[in-house]
Design a protein around this motif. Structure first.
Motif, PDB file in Angstrom:
ATOM      1  N   THR A  27       0.826  -1.208   0.000  1.00 17.16           N
ATOM      2  CA  THR A  27       0.000   0.000   0.000  1.00 17.16           C
ATOM      3  C   THR A  27       0.863   1.263   0.000  1.00 17.16           C
ATOM      4  N   ILE A  28       0.523   2.186  -0.891  1.00 17.55           N
ATOM      5  CA  ILE A  28       1.044   3.555  -0.860  1.00 17.55           C
ATOM      6  C   ILE A  28      -0.147   4.454  -0.549  1.00 17.55           C
ATOM      7  N   PHE A  29      -0.039   5.256   0.509  1.00 18.83           N
ATOM      8  CA  PHE A  29      -1.182   5.928   1.121  1.00 18.83           C
ATOM      9  C   PHE A  29      -0.839   7.390   1.370  1.00 18.83           C
ATOM     10  N   ASP A  30      -1.678   8.303   0.882  1.00 20.19           N
ATOM     11  CA  ASP A  30      -1.429   9.729   1.126  1.00 20.19           C
ATOM     12  C   ASP A  30      -1.955  10.118   2.503  1.00 20.19           C
ATOM     13  N   PHE A  31      -1.078  10.674   3.329  1.00 21.81           N
ATOM     14  CA  PHE A  31      -1.412  10.974   4.724  1.00 21.81           C
ATOM     15  C   PHE A  31      -2.592  11.926   4.840  1.00 21.81           C
ATOM     16  N   LYS A  32      -2.602  12.971   4.038  1.00 22.21           N
ATOM     17  CA  LYS A  32      -3.597  14.034   4.219  1.00 22.21           C
ATOM     18  C   LYS A  32      -4.950  13.664   3.616  1.00 22.21           C
ATOM     19  N   SER A  33      -4.963  13.220   2.366  1.00 27.50           N
ATOM     20  CA  SER A  33      -6.232  12.923   1.698  1.00 27.50           C
ATOM     21  C   SER A  33      -6.728  11.505   1.977  1.00 27.50           C
ATOM     22  N   ARG A  34      -5.789  10.597   2.346  1.00 22.96           N
ATOM     23  CA  ARG A  34      -6.056   9.173   2.556  1.00 22.96           C
ATOM     24  C   ARG A  34      -6.348   8.427   1.250  1.00 22.96           C
ATOM     25  N   ILE A  35      -5.985   9.026   0.120  1.00 21.68           N
ATOM     26  CA  ILE A  35      -6.047   8.297  -1.145  1.00 21.68           C
ATOM     27  C   ILE A  35      -5.061   7.139  -1.066  1.00 21.68           C
ATOM     28  N   ALA A  36      -5.507   5.943  -1.501  1.00 19.38           N
ATOM     29  CA  ALA A  36      -4.678   4.752  -1.356  1.00 19.38           C
ATOM     30  C   ALA A  36      -4.491   4.033  -2.684  1.00 19.38           C
ATOM     31  N   CYS A  37      -3.293   3.507  -2.875  1.00 16.33           N
ATOM     32  CA  CYS A  37      -2.982   2.612  -3.998  1.00 16.33           C
ATOM     33  C   CYS A  37      -2.543   1.288  -3.380  1.00 16.33           C
ATOM     34  N   THR A  38      -3.306   0.240  -3.628  1.00 16.79           N
ATOM     35  CA  THR A  38      -3.019  -1.053  -3.006  1.00 16.79           C
ATOM     36  C   THR A  38      -3.109  -2.167  -4.036  1.00 16.79           C
ATOM     37  N   ARG A  39      -2.159  -3.092  -3.971  1.00 15.91           N
ATOM     38  CA  ARG A  39      -2.188  -4.298  -4.789  1.00 15.91           C
ATOM     39  C   ARG A  39      -1.784  -5.494  -3.938  1.00 15.91           C
ATOM     40  N   LEU A  40      -2.206  -6.658  -4.381  1.00 17.86           N
ATOM     41  CA  LEU A  40      -1.831  -7.906  -3.713  1.00 17.86           C
ATOM     42  C   LEU A  40      -0.772  -8.629  -4.529  1.00 17.86           C
ATOM     43  N   TYR A  41       0.215  -9.196  -3.826  1.00 12.96           N
ATOM     44  CA  TYR A  41       1.270  -9.979  -4.468  1.00 12.96           C
ATOM     45  C   TYR A  41       1.528 -11.215  -3.633  1.00 12.96           C
ATOM     46  N   SER A  42       2.262 -12.155  -4.212  1.00 14.53           N
ATOM     47  CA  SER A  42       2.517 -13.426  -3.533  1.00 14.53           C
ATOM     48  C   SER A  42       3.886 -13.473  -2.862  1.00 14.53           C
ATOM     49  N   SER A  43       4.630 -12.378  -2.891  1.00 12.43           N
ATOM     50  CA  SER A  43       5.962 -12.372  -2.262  1.00 12.43           C
ATOM     51  C   SER A  43       6.348 -10.947  -1.916  1.00 12.43           C
ATOM     52  N   LEU A  44       7.466 -10.830  -1.207  1.00 14.06           N
ATOM     53  CA  LEU A  44       8.036  -9.530  -0.855  1.00 14.06           C
ATOM     54  C   LEU A  44       9.314  -9.319  -1.646  1.00 14.06           C
ATOM     55  N   SER A  45       9.407  -8.192  -2.343  1.00 14.89           N
ATOM     56  CA  SER A  45      10.642  -7.885  -3.064  1.00 14.89           C
ATOM     57  C   SER A  45      10.686  -6.404  -3.400  1.00 14.89           C
ATOM     58  N   MET A  46      11.902  -5.906  -3.612  1.00 15.20           N
ATOM     59  CA  MET A  46      12.082  -4.524  -4.019  1.00 15.20           C
ATOM     60  C   MET A  46      11.493  -4.287  -5.406  1.00 15.20           C
ATOM     61  N   GLU A  47      11.584  -5.297  -6.278  1.00 20.54           N
ATOM     62  CA  GLU A  47      11.070  -5.162  -7.639  1.00 20.54           C
ATOM     63  C   GLU A  47       9.561  -4.932  -7.620  1.00 20.54           C
ATOM     64  N   ILE A  48       8.865  -5.589  -6.711  1.00 18.42           N
ATOM     65  CA  ILE A  48       7.423  -5.397  -6.614  1.00 18.42           C
ATOM     66  C   ILE A  48       7.110  -3.988  -6.125  1.00 18.42           C
ATOM     67  N   PHE A  49       7.908  -3.485  -5.170  1.00 17.30           N
ATOM     68  CA  PHE A  49       7.695  -2.104  -4.743  1.00 17.30           C
ATOM     69  C   PHE A  49       7.850  -1.145  -5.920  1.00 17.30           C
TER      70      PHE A  49
END
Length: 331
Positions: free
Chosen positions: A161-183
């Motif tokens: 999740t990337i989330f804007d503090f003030k407006s609370r607009i959110a960009c969220t996706r689901l993935y099957s692993s953790l990696s820098m490439e996914i970020f």
């Protein structure tokens, strides 16, 4: 009871029934629902045993420490006494020894070290808090990951999740692993296009410290992120927020994260336990996030807006959302 067993009990309860599961494992329904709520708010990590953090009563507050470090950058020749006098001018009244302790924690006890600190390029991660009280809608982004669990027929599920503090607009996706490439993927394929269309003028990107995909010493990752941001015309400071510290701003960040994660996991759980595919799960969450951003009303200082509605009002814009905001896209 370890978190894996708690997770097993939660998932079994969703499939087999809560009353039956509680009798099987000899726990109360109250305890089951307590675990369920913590899971919905924090993911798998919410099922860990709660450990209370001890903060010394004389420890300088994070926001004050950030102010001290900023003053040292501007006045590297000043010692603890001079910095103390500058703090008093802006209504921060702490002792000279407290200022020295901040310098000591940050390895700035000598003039030469403070000068190097002052001259150091800001192309690195800082633990200083941005001034969230003065930032505008779209300027302060938060990033976190949540491990939702490993499910039969789906496998491991991680929420990015990337989330804007003030407006609370959110960009969220689901993935099957953790990696820098996914970020990098969610940043370039989702967050930056959204920012460009909604006029989100990002100035700060804040990683919560429990994030598992980055190490603050990983210079190659930091430089890669800066390259991506700058290639899109963005000049953004990167921060690593210490979640164990306590101040009003960090408490608000934690509350935003908890409320948002609770909404996502509450939406996902029925689909997870119905045997849906990972592909359909991802598309389903896209629908939820779209509705959250465009339609879900929240309280902003006593007035109800959707996150995008608040941002449109805040920047006085008559923006029209692009077509891709309304369609389901695979990723």
């Amino acid at each position: 009871m370890d978190r894996d067993l708690k997770f097993t009990i939660i998932t079994e309860g969703q499939k087999q029934g809560i009353a039956l599961t509680c009798r099987k494992y000899g726990i109360s329904r109250t305890l089951y629902y307590r675990w369920l709520q913590r899971y919905k708010s924090f993911g798998i990590s919410g099922l860990d045993d709660i450990k209370k953090n001890f903060t010394p009563v004389n420890k300088t507050k994070t926001e004050v420490e950030s102010t001290i470090l900023n003053l040292i950058r501007k006045h590297p020749n000043y010692g603890p006494r001079e910095i103390k006098y500058l703090l008093e001018k802006i209504d921060h009244h702490i002792s000279e020894s407290a200022v020295y302790n901040v310098m000591k924690r940050n390895n700035l006890t000598t003039r030469s070290k403070r000068i190097r600190f002052s001259n150091k390029r800001q192309k690195n991660i800082t633990t200083d808090l941005p001034d969230f009280n003065s930032i505008k809608s779209g300027e302060g982004w938060l990033f976190w990951t949540t491990f939702c669990g490993c499910f039969e027929g789906i496998g491991p599920v991680y929420e990015y999740t990337i989330f804007d503090f003030k407006s609370r607009i959110a960009c969220t996706r689901l993935y099957s692993s953790l990696s820098m490439e996914i970020f990098e993927d969610i940043l370039t394929a989702v967050a930056i296009p959204v920012a460009q269309h909604l006029n989100l003028d990002a100035k700060h990107l804040c990683f919560l410290q429990d994030n598992k995909i980055m190490d603050k010493k990983n210079d190659s990752f930091i430089n890669k992120i800066y390259e991506i941001l700058q290639s899109h015309g963005l000049e953004i400071d990167i921060h690593l927020l210490k979640e164990q510290d306590s101040c009003n701003t960090l408490d608000m960040i934690k509350k935003h994260r908890e409320d948002y994660t609770h909404g996502c996991l509450s939406y996902l759980m029925p689909f997870v336990h119905s045997g849906t595919s990972f592909k359909d799960l991802k598309i389903g969450l896209q629908k939820y996030i779209r509705n959250y951003n465009i339609h879900q009303q929240q309280d902003y200082d006593g007035v109800l807006y959707s996150p995008i509605g608040y941002h449109v009002k805040a920047i006085d814009s008559e923006m029209v959302l692009p077509l891709w905001a309304y369609i389901e896209r695979e990723y």
